[in-house]
Design a protein around this motif. Structure first.
Motif, PDB file in Angstrom:
ATOM      1  N   LYS A  73     -15.735  -6.606  -8.234  1.00 59.42           N
ATOM      2  CA  LYS A  73     -14.814  -5.685  -7.577  1.00 59.42           C
ATOM      3  C   LYS A  73     -13.439  -5.667  -8.260  1.00 59.42           C
ATOM      4  O   LYS A  73     -12.919  -6.692  -8.691  1.00 59.42           O
ATOM      5  CB  LYS A  73     -14.620  -6.089  -6.120  1.00 59.42           C
ATOM      6  CG  LYS A  73     -15.819  -5.810  -5.226  1.00 59.42           C
ATOM      7  CD  LYS A  73     -15.897  -4.336  -4.845  1.00 59.42           C
ATOM      8  CE  LYS A  73     -16.968  -4.108  -3.796  1.00 59.42           C
ATOM      9  NZ  LYS A  73     -17.023  -2.691  -3.385  1.00 59.42           N
ATOM     10  N   LEU A  74     -12.864  -4.469  -8.333  1.00 61.92           N
ATOM     11  CA  LEU A  74     -11.472  -4.263  -8.733  1.00 61.92           C
ATOM     12  C   LEU A  74     -10.699  -3.842  -7.490  1.00 61.92           C
ATOM     13  O   LEU A  74     -11.205  -3.044  -6.691  1.00 61.92           O
ATOM     14  CB  LEU A  74     -11.380  -3.199  -9.816  1.00 61.92           C
ATOM     15  CG  LEU A  74      -9.973  -2.714 -10.236  1.00 61.92           C
ATOM     16  CD1 LEU A  74      -9.949  -2.384 -11.721  1.00 61.92           C
ATOM     17  CD2 LEU A  74      -9.563  -1.469  -9.432  1.00 61.92           C
ATOM     18  N   LEU A  75      -9.492  -4.351  -7.332  1.00 60.75           N
ATOM     19  CA  LEU A  75      -8.649  -4.036  -6.174  1.00 60.75           C
ATOM     20  C   LEU A  75      -7.300  -3.533  -6.663  1.00 60.75           C
ATOM     21  O   LEU A  75      -6.659  -4.179  -7.501  1.00 60.75           O
ATOM     22  CB  LEU A  75      -8.459  -5.274  -5.300  1.00 60.75           C
ATOM     23  CG  LEU A  75      -7.465  -5.158  -4.129  1.00 60.75           C
ATOM     24  CD1 LEU A  75      -8.028  -4.225  -3.057  1.00 60.75           C
ATOM     25  CD2 LEU A  75      -7.153  -6.530  -3.558  1.00 60.75           C
ATOM     26  N   ILE A  76      -6.864  -2.391  -6.164  1.00 63.18           N
ATOM     27  CA  ILE A  76      -5.517  -1.892  -6.473  1.00 63.18           C
ATOM     28  C   ILE A  76      -4.523  -2.567  -5.519  1.00 63.18           C
ATOM     29  O   ILE A  76      -4.767  -2.641  -4.314  1.00 63.18           O
ATOM     30  CB  ILE A  76      -5.438  -0.367  -6.323  1.00 63.18           C
ATOM     31  CG1 ILE A  76      -6.428   0.308  -7.280  1.00 63.18           C
ATOM     32  CG2 ILE A  76      -4.014   0.131  -6.608  1.00 63.18           C
ATOM     33  CD1 ILE A  76      -6.495   1.823  -7.127  1.00 63.18           C
ATOM     34  N   THR A  77      -3.427  -3.076  -6.061  1.00 62.23           N
ATOM     35  CA  THR A  77      -2.384  -3.700  -5.248  1.00 62.23           C
ATOM     36  C   THR A  77      -1.106  -2.887  -5.363  1.00 62.23           C
ATOM     37  O   THR A  77      -1.022  -1.936  -6.149  1.00 62.23           O
ATOM     38  CB  THR A  77      -2.105  -5.146  -5.708  1.00 62.23           C
ATOM     39  OG1 THR A  77      -1.398  -5.118  -6.964  1.00 62.23           O
ATOM     40  CG2 THR A  77      -3.397  -5.923  -5.885  1.00 62.23           C
ATOM     41  N   HIS A  78      -0.099  -3.270  -4.616  1.00 68.72           N
ATOM     42  CA  HIS A  78       1.165  -2.532  -4.678  1.00 68.72           C
ATOM     43  C   HIS A  78       1.912  -2.798  -5.976  1.00 68.72           C
ATOM     44  O   HIS A  78       2.866  -2.091  -6.299  1.00 68.72           O
ATOM     45  CB  HIS A  78       2.052  -2.890  -3.475  1.00 68.72           C
ATOM     46  CG  HIS A  78       2.563  -4.299  -3.485  1.00 68.72           C
ATOM     47  ND1 HIS A  78       1.748  -5.380  -3.250  1.00 68.72           N
ATOM     48  CD2 HIS A  78       3.804  -4.793  -3.708  1.00 68.72           C
ATOM     49  CE1 HIS A  78       2.470  -6.484  -3.326  1.00 68.72           C
ATOM     50  NE2 HIS A  78       3.713  -6.159  -3.608  1.00 68.72           N
ATOM     51  N   ARG A  79       1.472  -3.805  -6.739  1.00 67.30           N
ATOM     52  CA  ARG A  79       2.136  -4.139  -8.006  1.00 67.30           C
ATOM     53  C   ARG A  79       1.254  -3.947  -9.234  1.00 67.30           C
ATOM     54  O   ARG A  79       1.750  -3.972 -10.353  1.00 67.30           O
ATOM     55  CB  ARG A  79       2.632  -5.587  -7.963  1.00 67.30           C
ATOM     56  CG  ARG A  79       3.845  -5.784  -7.080  1.00 67.30           C
ATOM     57  CD  ARG A  79       4.126  -7.264  -6.851  1.00 67.30           C
ATOM     58  NE  ARG A  79       4.202  -8.035  -8.085  1.00 67.30           N
ATOM     59  CZ  ARG A  79       5.303  -8.159  -8.827  1.00 67.30           C
ATOM     60  NH1 ARG A  79       6.410  -7.534  -8.457  1.00 67.30           N
ATOM     61  NH2 ARG A  79       5.312  -8.902  -9.914  1.00 67.30           N
ATOM     62  N   GLY A  80      -0.066  -3.794  -9.022  1.00 70.33           N
ATOM     63  CA  GLY A  80      -0.952  -3.678 -10.168  1.00 70.33           C
ATOM     64  C   GLY A  80      -2.403  -3.721  -9.780  1.00 70.33           C
ATOM     65  O   GLY A  80      -2.841  -2.980  -8.905  1.00 70.33           O
ATOM     66  N   LEU A  81      -3.170  -4.596 -10.415  1.00 70.06           N
ATOM     67  CA  LEU A  81      -4.599  -4.703 -10.179  1.00 70.06           C
ATOM     68  C   LEU A  81      -4.993  -6.138  -9.884  1.00 70.06           C
ATOM     69  O   LEU A  81      -4.453  -7.075 -10.478  1.00 70.06           O
ATOM     70  CB  LEU A  81      -5.386  -4.217 -11.411  1.00 70.06           C
ATOM     71  CG  LEU A  81      -5.209  -2.755 -11.830  1.00 70.06           C
ATOM     72  CD1 LEU A  81      -5.988  -2.493 -13.111  1.00 70.06           C
ATOM     73  CD2 LEU A  81      -5.658  -1.812 -10.716  1.00 70.06           C
ATOM     74  N   SER A  82      -5.948  -6.300  -8.982  1.00 66.39           N
ATOM     75  CA  SER A  82      -6.480  -7.614  -8.658  1.00 66.39           C
ATOM     76  C   SER A  82      -7.967  -7.467  -8.376  1.00 66.39           C
ATOM     77  O   SER A  82      -8.609  -6.536  -8.847  1.00 66.39           O
ATOM     78  CB  SER A  82      -5.725  -8.216  -7.469  1.00 66.39           C
ATOM     79  OG  SER A  82      -6.114  -9.566  -7.253  1.00 66.39           O
ATOM     80  N   GLY A  83      -8.520  -8.381  -7.601  1.00 69.81           N
ATOM     81  CA  GLY A  83      -9.952  -8.391  -7.341  1.00 69.81           C
ATOM     82  C   GLY A  83     -10.667  -9.298  -8.323  1.00 69.81           C
ATOM     83  O   GLY A  83     -10.132  -9.630  -9.389  1.00 69.81           O
ATOM     84  N   PRO A  84     -11.883  -9.725  -8.008  1.00 66.87           N
ATOM     85  CA  PRO A  84     -12.600 -10.671  -8.868  1.00 66.87           C
ATOM     86  C   PRO A  84     -12.728 -10.232 -10.317  1.00 66.87           C
ATOM     87  O   PRO A  84     -12.594 -11.053 -11.228  1.00 66.87           O
ATOM     88  CB  PRO A  84     -13.975 -10.774  -8.191  1.00 66.87           C
ATOM     89  CG  PRO A  84     -13.705 -10.463  -6.763  1.00 66.87           C
ATOM     90  CD  PRO A  84     -12.613  -9.429  -6.770  1.00 66.87           C
ATOM     91  N   ALA A  85     -12.994  -8.948 -10.569  1.00 60.38           N
ATOM     92  CA  ALA A  85     -13.157  -8.490 -11.957  1.00 60.38           C
ATOM     93  C   ALA A  85     -11.890  -8.714 -12.765  1.00 60.38           C
ATOM     94  O   ALA A  85     -11.934  -9.142 -13.927  1.00 60.38           O
ATOM     95  CB  ALA A  85     -13.538  -7.010 -11.976  1.00 60.38           C
ATOM     96  N   VAL A  86     -10.740  -8.412 -12.157  1.00 64.00           N
ATOM     97  CA  VAL A  86      -9.459  -8.577 -12.844  1.00 64.00           C
ATOM     98  C   VAL A  86      -9.116 -10.053 -13.011  1.00 64.00           C
ATOM     99  O   VAL A  86      -8.658 -10.492 -14.080  1.00 64.00           O
ATOM    100  CB  VAL A  86      -8.338  -7.833 -12.085  1.00 64.00           C
ATOM    101  CG1 VAL A  86      -6.965  -8.234 -12.590  1.00 64.00           C
ATOM    102  CG2 VAL A  86      -8.539  -6.330 -12.231  1.00 64.00           C
TER     103      VAL A  86
END
Length: 399
Positions: A237-250
């Motif tokens: 998973k990729l997750l968009i955050t208020h500052r950039g990108l997160s989630g396990p893939a990132v």
């Protein structure tokens, strides 16, 4: 006249690797002192795995680790396997479950793993001292002198298990690197690992309103310099955050990323998203393209991505280029969230300086480095804990 305190082994740091190594050394009949600068043991264990501690991964193999020497971890990982640690967990009656991809978590809180390790230490006769930071370690004729605010301690062997720089609020420091440097050992430059990416201010403004949206992607790093082993590809998973990108893939690819380099993200792995539009009977317009992309991404994510990457026209070549871009979306992060949000520290004491079977410094027999302080960094999913257990076992067996 003060009495010099002498031990067979002094272990520095009461995290996962330090606790386990101290327990194993004590069980071998050694007089062991475990020093911890903080107010309690196992602090990072307690917050791991969302508080449930992802204590190992059943699929652990050397390929799951990043190091300047990709072969270094093979010996330790082969000698102490996930099955070995699972047996210890079961011996203590700890209930656990597999979440996904071989990741094992405690059914209860992570505190049960800390309690288990503390019990093992206690039963092995390990002496533990909290709130005892180490100021320096020096070589003496019959071993090592360890200086603390309360005095100097002597030991035949010293095991450095002080961790890295990640999560400084938990007491992380660079003392392990300082000790290594004091003995002339090389350090692979430490950097945050398993950490979210940040965008530039302009990029953040374009994407931050989508914070919280996620999608399954394939992500990989794209190093500018050729590496002996290409960076792995992660489908998570990729997750968009208020500052950039997160989630396990990132988080996974962040350990392989270096500042200024791009990462590549496949937003629809395994699918041909727009090629259907090349058929003569299919409409060629933005609405059609958006509807096709929405099958793979949340609607607002699909809308924004297409706004940023719309084809200039509806010719075959333009549709094909957009298809290719969906599967190789280049993103160049401005940076990362740093050690405050990093789950681990990549880099560390160079494996070229260490014996892979004993974890001891080749030039300083009796001085070992284990766990996160070493330039061996595991993937997300229990691999770093397994390295802690395996490297601790290797060190303890040689004491």
């Amino acid at each position: 006249m003060s009495t010099i305190e002498n031990y067979d082994v002094i272990v520095l740091g009461a995290g996962a690797a330090g606790l386990f190594c101290a327990a194993l050394a004590g069980a071998r009949g050694k007089r062991v002192l475990l020093l911890e600068s903080g107010e309690r043991t196992g602090r990072k264990i307690l917050i791991s795995g969302g508080g449930r501690c992802n204590f190992t991964n059943t699929g652990t193999k050397p390929a799951n680790y990043l190091s300047e020497n990709p072969h270094f971890a093979k010996s330790a990982l082969a000698r102490y396997t996930p099955r070995d640690f699972i047996a210890l967990v079961e011996k203590h009656g700890i209930a656990y479950h597999e979440k996904t991809l071989g990741q094992l978590f405690c059914d209860g809180g992570a505190h049960v793993i800390v309690t288990m390790l503390e019990t093992e230490c206690r039963e092995a006769g390990v002496e533990t001292r909290l709130r005892t930071p180490v100021e320096k370690v020096e070589k003496i004729d019959d071993g090592f002198a360890v200086t603390t605010p309360s005095g100097v301690l002597h030991a035949t062997s010293v095991v450095v298990a002080t961790g890295g720089l990640s999560i400084p609020k938990m007491g992380a420091t660079g003392i392990g690197y300082d000790i290594a440097r004091s003995f002339g050992l090389d350090i692979v430059e430490p950097r945050p690992g398993l950490v979210p990416f940040t965008f530039s201010e302009a990029e953040a403004e374009r994407w931050s309103d989508l914070s919280g949206l996620s999608a399954e992607v394939v992500a990989t790093a794209n190093p500018k310099k050729k590496q002996r082993t290409p960076p792995p590809v992660f489908r998570e998973k990729l997750l968009i955050t208020h500052r950039g990108l997160s989630g396990p893939a990132v988080l996974q690819i962040s350990s392989y990323w270096r500042h200024g380099e791009p990462v590549t993200i496949d937003l629809a792995p395994g699918y041909e998203v727009f090629l259907h539009m090349l058929e003569p009977t299919t409409r060629r317009d933005e609405t059609t393209m958006l509807n096709l992309l929405r099958d793979h991404l949340p609607t607002r994510f699909a809308e924004r991505w297409l706004t940023e990457n719309a084809p200039p026209d509806w010719k075959n070549t333009s549709i094909q280029r957009t298809e290719a871009l969906v599967h190789a979306w280049p993103v160049t992060p401005a940076g990362t969230e740093g050690y405050a949000k990093a789950e681990v520290t990549a880099g560390g004491v160079s494996t070229a300086e260490l014996d892979s079977t004993t974890m001891q410094a080749k030039r300083v027999p009796g001085l070992a480095f284990i766990g996160e302080v070493v330039d061996v960094t595991g993937w997300l999913g229990g691999y770093n804990f397994q390295w802690a257990w395996a490297s601790a076992f290797a060190a303890a067996a040689a004491l």
